[in-house]
Design a protein around this motif. Structure first.
Motif, short mmCIF file in Angstrom:
data_model
loop_
_atom_site.label_atom_id
_atom_site.label_comp_id
_atom_site.label_asym_id
_atom_site.label_seq_id
_atom_site.Cartn_x
_atom_site.Cartn_y
_atom_site.Cartn_z
N LEU A 248 0.83 -1.20 0.00
CA LEU A 248 0.00 0.00 0.00
C LEU A 248 0.86 1.26 0.00
CD1 LEU A 248 -2.64 -1.55 2.30
CD2 LEU A 248 -3.18 -0.45 0.13
N THR A 249 2.03 1.19 0.63
CA THR A 249 2.98 2.29 0.51
C THR A 249 3.46 2.41 -0.93
OG1 THR A 249 3.73 1.90 2.77
CG2 THR A 249 5.14 3.25 1.38
N HIS A 250 3.72 1.28 -1.57
CA HIS A 250 4.12 1.31 -2.98
C HIS A 250 3.00 1.92 -3.84
CE1 HIS A 250 7.35 -1.98 -2.38
NE2 HIS A 250 7.93 -0.81 -2.54
N MET A 251 1.75 1.61 -3.52
CA MET A 251 0.64 2.20 -4.26
C MET A 251 0.67 3.73 -4.12
SD MET A 251 -2.59 3.74 -3.81
CE MET A 251 -3.14 3.27 -2.17
N MET A 252 0.96 4.23 -2.91
CA MET A 252 1.01 5.68 -2.69
C MET A 252 2.23 6.30 -3.35
SD MET A 252 -0.44 6.19 1.18
CE MET A 252 0.79 5.16 2.00
N MET A 253 3.28 5.53 -3.56
CA MET A 253 4.43 6.02 -4.29
C MET A 253 4.15 6.09 -5.79
SD MET A 253 7.32 3.83 -2.20
CE MET A 253 8.72 4.26 -3.24
N MET A 254 3.26 5.23 -6.27
CA MET A 254 2.96 5.18 -7.70
C MET A 254 1.94 6.24 -8.12
SD MET A 254 2.77 1.02 -7.92
CE MET A 254 2.41 0.86 -9.65
N THR A 255 1.02 6.59 -7.23
CA THR A 255 -0.01 7.57 -7.58
C THR A 255 0.06 8.74 -6.60
OG1 THR A 255 -2.38 7.83 -8.06
CG2 THR A 255 -1.80 6.45 -6.18
N ASP A 256 -0.22 9.94 -7.08
CA ASP A 256 -0.02 11.16 -6.30
C ASP A 256 -1.21 11.43 -5.39
OD1 ASP A 256 1.00 13.47 -5.32
OD2 ASP A 256 0.74 14.65 -7.16
N VAL A 257 -1.21 10.79 -4.23
CA VAL A 257 -2.29 10.98 -3.25
C VAL A 257 -1.70 11.52 -1.95
CG1 VAL A 257 -3.77 9.18 -4.22
CG2 VAL A 257 -2.08 8.58 -2.47
N VAL A 258 -2.57 12.10 -1.14
CA VAL A 258 -2.16 12.62 0.17
C VAL A 258 -2.63 11.64 1.24
CG1 VAL A 258 -2.37 14.52 1.82
CG2 VAL A 258 -2.36 14.99 -0.65
N PRO A 259 -1.69 11.00 1.96
CA PRO A 259 -2.11 10.04 2.99
C PRO A 259 -2.38 10.69 4.34
CG PRO A 259 0.27 9.96 2.71
CD PRO A 259 -0.23 11.00 1.76
N ILE A 260 -3.41 10.18 5.00
CA ILE A 260 -3.66 10.48 6.41
C ILE A 260 -3.73 9.12 7.10
CG2 ILE A 260 -5.34 11.36 8.07
CD1 ILE A 260 -6.14 13.45 6.06
N TYR A 261 -3.05 8.99 8.24
CA TYR A 261 -2.86 7.68 8.83
C TYR A 261 -3.76 7.42 10.04
CZ TYR A 261 1.20 7.70 5.82
OH TYR A 261 2.01 7.77 4.72
N PHE A 262 -4.37 6.24 10.02
CA PHE A 262 -4.97 5.71 11.25
C PHE A 262 -3.82 5.26 12.14
CE2 PHE A 262 -8.39 4.33 8.16
CZ PHE A 262 -9.35 5.25 8.59
N ARG A 263 -3.79 5.72 13.37
CA ARG A 263 -2.67 5.36 14.24
C ARG A 263 -3.09 4.23 15.18
NH1 ARG A 263 -0.27 9.97 17.93
NH2 ARG A 263 -2.11 9.44 19.17
N PRO A 264 -2.59 3.02 14.95
CA PRO A 264 -2.91 1.89 15.81
C PRO A 264 -1.97 1.83 17.02
CG PRO A 264 -1.67 1.15 13.93
CD PRO A 264 -1.76 2.64 13.82
N THR A 265 -2.07 0.76 17.77
CA THR A 265 -1.26 0.59 18.98
C THR A 265 -0.37 -0.64 18.84
OG1 THR A 265 -3.02 -0.73 19.99
CG2 THR A 265 -3.03 1.64 20.42
N ARG A 266 0.59 -0.74 19.73
CA ARG A 266 1.38 -1.96 19.91
C ARG A 266 1.50 -2.19 21.41
NH1 ARG A 266 6.02 -3.21 15.48
NH2 ARG A 266 5.03 -2.24 13.69
N ASN A 267 1.75 -3.44 21.77
CA ASN A 267 2.04 -3.69 23.18
C ASN A 267 3.54 -3.89 23.35
OD1 ASN A 267 2.59 -6.31 22.35
ND2 ASN A 267 0.76 -7.21 23.28
N ALA A 268 3.95 -4.17 24.57
CA ALA A 268 5.38 -4.27 24.86
C ALA A 268 6.03 -5.44 24.14
CB ALA A 268 5.58 -4.40 26.37
N TYR A 269 5.25 -6.46 23.79
CA TYR A 269 5.79 -7.60 23.04
C TYR A 269 6.06 -7.26 21.58
CZ TYR A 269 4.97 -10.92 26.85
OH TYR A 269 5.02 -11.59 28.04
N GLY A 270 5.58 -6.10 21.13
CA GLY A 270 5.70 -5.75 19.73
C GLY A 270 4.57 -6.29 18.89
N ILE A 271 3.52 -6.82 19.53
CA ILE A 271 2.37 -7.35 18.81
C ILE A 271 1.54 -6.18 18.28
CG2 ILE A 271 0.20 -8.63 19.07
CD1 ILE A 271 1.67 -10.39 21.12
#
Length: 710
Positions: A248-271
């Motif tokens: 999906l990052t490659h898709m945004m590199m191929m076409t000229d769009v402006v991304p806005i990100y959903f910010r998820p979480t991680r826990n201490a295990y890196g999950i």
């Protein structure tokens, strides 16, 4: 597949000899006959042997009850009931769809009965084969002479060369006979969606509860680009899960769009955790639009469901909350969700279409169903402009598709049809839950330490387990109620070193050491975190494989507790640097890596590294264009603060970008850099433990990155 099961406890003369005659007649036609000892044995035989193509039994002895049991396993399997002339059927065939044939015990009729069984077997095979695969098989049987591509001409070219002959023998004749040109009119076209290809996609759509389905032959990486490039025209704004796959990052590199990100979480295990509910609200999205230069109201949103670690969303909430026309669920890791009720409401194709919205689900069919690598699907629910969508499809699809991949995608759908498919998925779930319980049992019985499982305490019910905000086991902070659910077939094992509060112990066993041990024993881990190991219990995992994993885990514990030398315990690792590992023991290695994670304060780093995102200074498309123009320079990773990254940077696994093209790591987002440097330092200190980091290059011992010239 020509195997007939005869459930025969017959001792009476007039029953015994006709059956013996029939067995001989079937053998002359190439059939194998097996004799289960009783009803229970028959059911186990059918469950374990899908090549059984029919069952013969005595109607007076078994009757309708046996038919109903077989029907639950495979409702299309031909059944042959023998009855004498005094039998009464006592059955309403309209009440149960039975594929049943009745015969009488009679000497001299075996040849006729065997002929009818052969006809029924061929009808059975024909009924379970999907349309494209059937057409492909028929084409291969015709053995036409072609003067088109591919150049190997059904394998003939390979057999003209010694090395080619070895290659041919390895794969077998039908592999090459089925590798054909798109020029064959009787097979239609994958690009035009015509003929058997169209029938295959319609068949798949019905199976996966979609309005429209597409077969993609270059993986979900390509499926994601197809969907994104159709749904997000140049100049538009897109909502993207920050835990998205790099495609999906490659898709945004191929076409000229402006991304806005959903910010998820991680826990201490890196999950990888989920995106909070608030991120989907109109108010939060409007605020992000206002704070992002060039952004407008988004029309396309993409969410990773499930996450790499097996967490599903309440997708109905997302569908109702997101104010975008196109909602794309990247479901690469869960192509099986339509075939068990525990996933209802947790996948893209669940529920009904909504006016004014289009839902996509991209699935890696090859990952957890049975298909060749690169077999993927796009499922669509809602109305879209099909001709324009097909242009995006053809933009990323070869004009010479591999028919074996296409057919395998269709076959994976056929395998999911009916009771047989539902049973396959249920068996996977049951096997995974049994394995989870076995780990817990061994842990309770072990002296000292043993592996733990990342899951709720009570898993007695078969479900996707809710991540309750009041529970501690999952390690996520401030999560939402009724929002995230753990898939039982994605099993994460935990190694000692960190408690459920995310606090590091004084000693620990980094999971990377366990992964290397398992690899030496022929077991490949899907994903390795600092103190976690992910295993996927797909339909291809059987009891022997699960038992072998349990055995290997107990062998690791035994060797670790004996503190064996690296040379004897991990010989492949020893060969990486015999001088470094000459006198080292496994507990010393574990403690050395653990001390580095303590030094970098891993739990705190995990929270901070993904709490503040790097700043977007230019879009991924603009950054890529700058790189193509040569407007980049190479600097050490350690000097990256206040520089604009030219490339995406992502560690494997899980292959989720932590810095995107056009982003700047600032002092506020410096924990991202600290996280990358921790991975590099572990690799520098301990040979064989280097992390593959896309976008970071080791040049003469110095880790470097490309940044935009300023």
């Amino acid at each position: 597949m020509n195997t007939i099961a005869i459930l025969n406890n017959l001792g009476v003369f007039f029953k015994k000899y006709p059956v013996q005659e029939l067995e001989q007649a079937l053998a002359t036609r190439g059939y194998k006959v097996v004799y289960p000892v009783d009803e229970k044995d028959l059911m186990k035989l059918l469950e374990m042997n899908p090549r059984i193509s029919g069952v013969i039994f005595d109607w007076d002895t078994y009757s309708l009850d046996l038919c109903q049991q077989i029907n639950q396993i495979n409702e299309k399997l031909p059944l042959y009931a023998f009855a004498n002339e005094h039998s009464t059927l006592d059955i309403n065939l309209a009440d149960l769809r039975l594929n049943i044939y009745f015969f009488e015990y009679c000497l001299g009729s075996a040849s006729d009965i065997a002929h009818k069984i052969e006809q029924a077997t061929e009808d059975y095979k024909d009924s379970i084969l999907p349309p494209l695969t059937k057409a492909l098989f028929n084409y291969v049987d015709e053995a036409k002479y072609t003067f088109c591509t591919p150049g190997h001409m059904s394998g003939t070219a390979f057999n003209k060369s010694p090395v080619g002959s070895i290659f041919y023998d390895f794969y077998g004749a039908n592999t090459f006979k089925a590798d054909i040109s798109i020029s064959m009119p009787e097979l239609g076209s994958l690009l035009d969606h015509s003929g058997p290809h169209k029938e295959a996609e319609e068949y798949i759509a019905r199976t996966f509860n979609a309005d429209r389905s597409y077969i993609v032959t270059n993986g979900t990486s390509t499926a994601n680009k197809i969907v994104g490039m159709f749904s997000a025209p140049a100049g538009s704004t897109v909502l993207v899960d920050r835990n998205c796959h790099k495609s999906l990052t490659h898709m945004m590199m191929m076409t000229d769009v402006v991304p806005i990100y959903f910010r998820p979480t991680r826990n201490a295990y890196g999950i990888l955790g989920g995106i909070p509910k608030s991120e989907f609200s109109r108010e939060v999205i409007a605020e992000k639009v206002a704070n992002t230069p060039g952004a407008t109201k988004p029309g396309y949103a993409v969410v990773t469901n499930s996450t790499y670690d097996g967490l599903f969303y309440n997708t109905q909430f997302i569908k109702e909350s997101l104010d975008t026309k196109f909602i794309h669920f990247d479901s690469a890791w869960v192509p099986y969700t339509n075939f068990n009720p525990i996933y209802e409401g947790k996948c893209g194709m669940s529920g009904e279409a909504m006016p004014g919205k289009v839902f996509y689900e991209t699935q890696s069919t090859h990952k957890l169903l049975a298909a060749f690598s690169q077999a993927s699907m796009i499922h669509v629910k809602g109305e879209l402009e099909e001709e324009s969508f097909n242009e995006a499809f053809m933009m990323h699809t070869s004009t010479s598709p591999q028919y074996g991949i296409v057919a395998s995608a269709e076959i994976s759908a056929a395998m999911m049809h009916g009771n047989a498919g539902r049973r396959l998925i249920q068996d996977s779930i049951d096997r995974a839950i049994r394995f989870r319980k076995e780990i817990k049992k061994l842990r309770s019985e072990c002296d000292g330490w043993f592996f733990d499982v990342w899951q709720p305490e009570n898993i007695e019910t078969t479900e996707c387990w809710n991540l309750n905000p009041n529970d501690k086991w999952h390690g996520f902070k401030n999560i939402d109620e009724d929002h995230m659910f753990l898939d039982p077939i994605k099993i994460t094992l935990l190694t000692p070193g960190m408690n459920e509060d995310g606090e590091l112990s004084t000693t620990g066993i980094p999971a990377s050491i366990v992964a290397k041990f398992l690899d030496q024993h022929g077991i490949v881990v899907e994903k390795t975190g600092p103190y976690s190991l992910l295993f996927l219990f797909s339909i291809g995992i059987d009891k022997p494989k699960a038992m072998q994993l349990l055995r290997a885990l107990t062998e690791f514990k035994r060797g670790y507790d004996r503190n064996m030398t690296i040379k004897s315990f991990l010989p492949a690792l020893y060969q990486e640097d015999p001088q470094f590992y000459a006198n080292m023991r496994v507990q010393d290695l574990a403690q050395g890596i653990h001390d580095l994670t303590v030094k970098f304060q891993l739990p705190e780093l995990m929270y901070k590294a993904f709490d503040v995102l790097p700043e977007m200074k230019m879009t991924p498309h603009d950054a890529w264009q700058q790189e193509l123009r040569g407007e980049v320079r190479e600097i050490p990773l350690s000097e990256m603060v206040n520089e604009i990254s030219a490339n995406m940077i992502l560690p494997y696994p899980p292959g989720v970008p932590v810095v995107l093209p056009g982003e700047m790591v600032t002092e506020q987002s410096r924990p991202v850099l600290d996280f990358l440097e921790m991975l590099c330092e572990i690799g520098n200190h301990f040979p064989g433990f280097e992390t593959d980091i896309h976008g970071v290059y080791n040049v003469d011992g110095v880790y470097k990155v490309k940044v935009i010239k300023q």
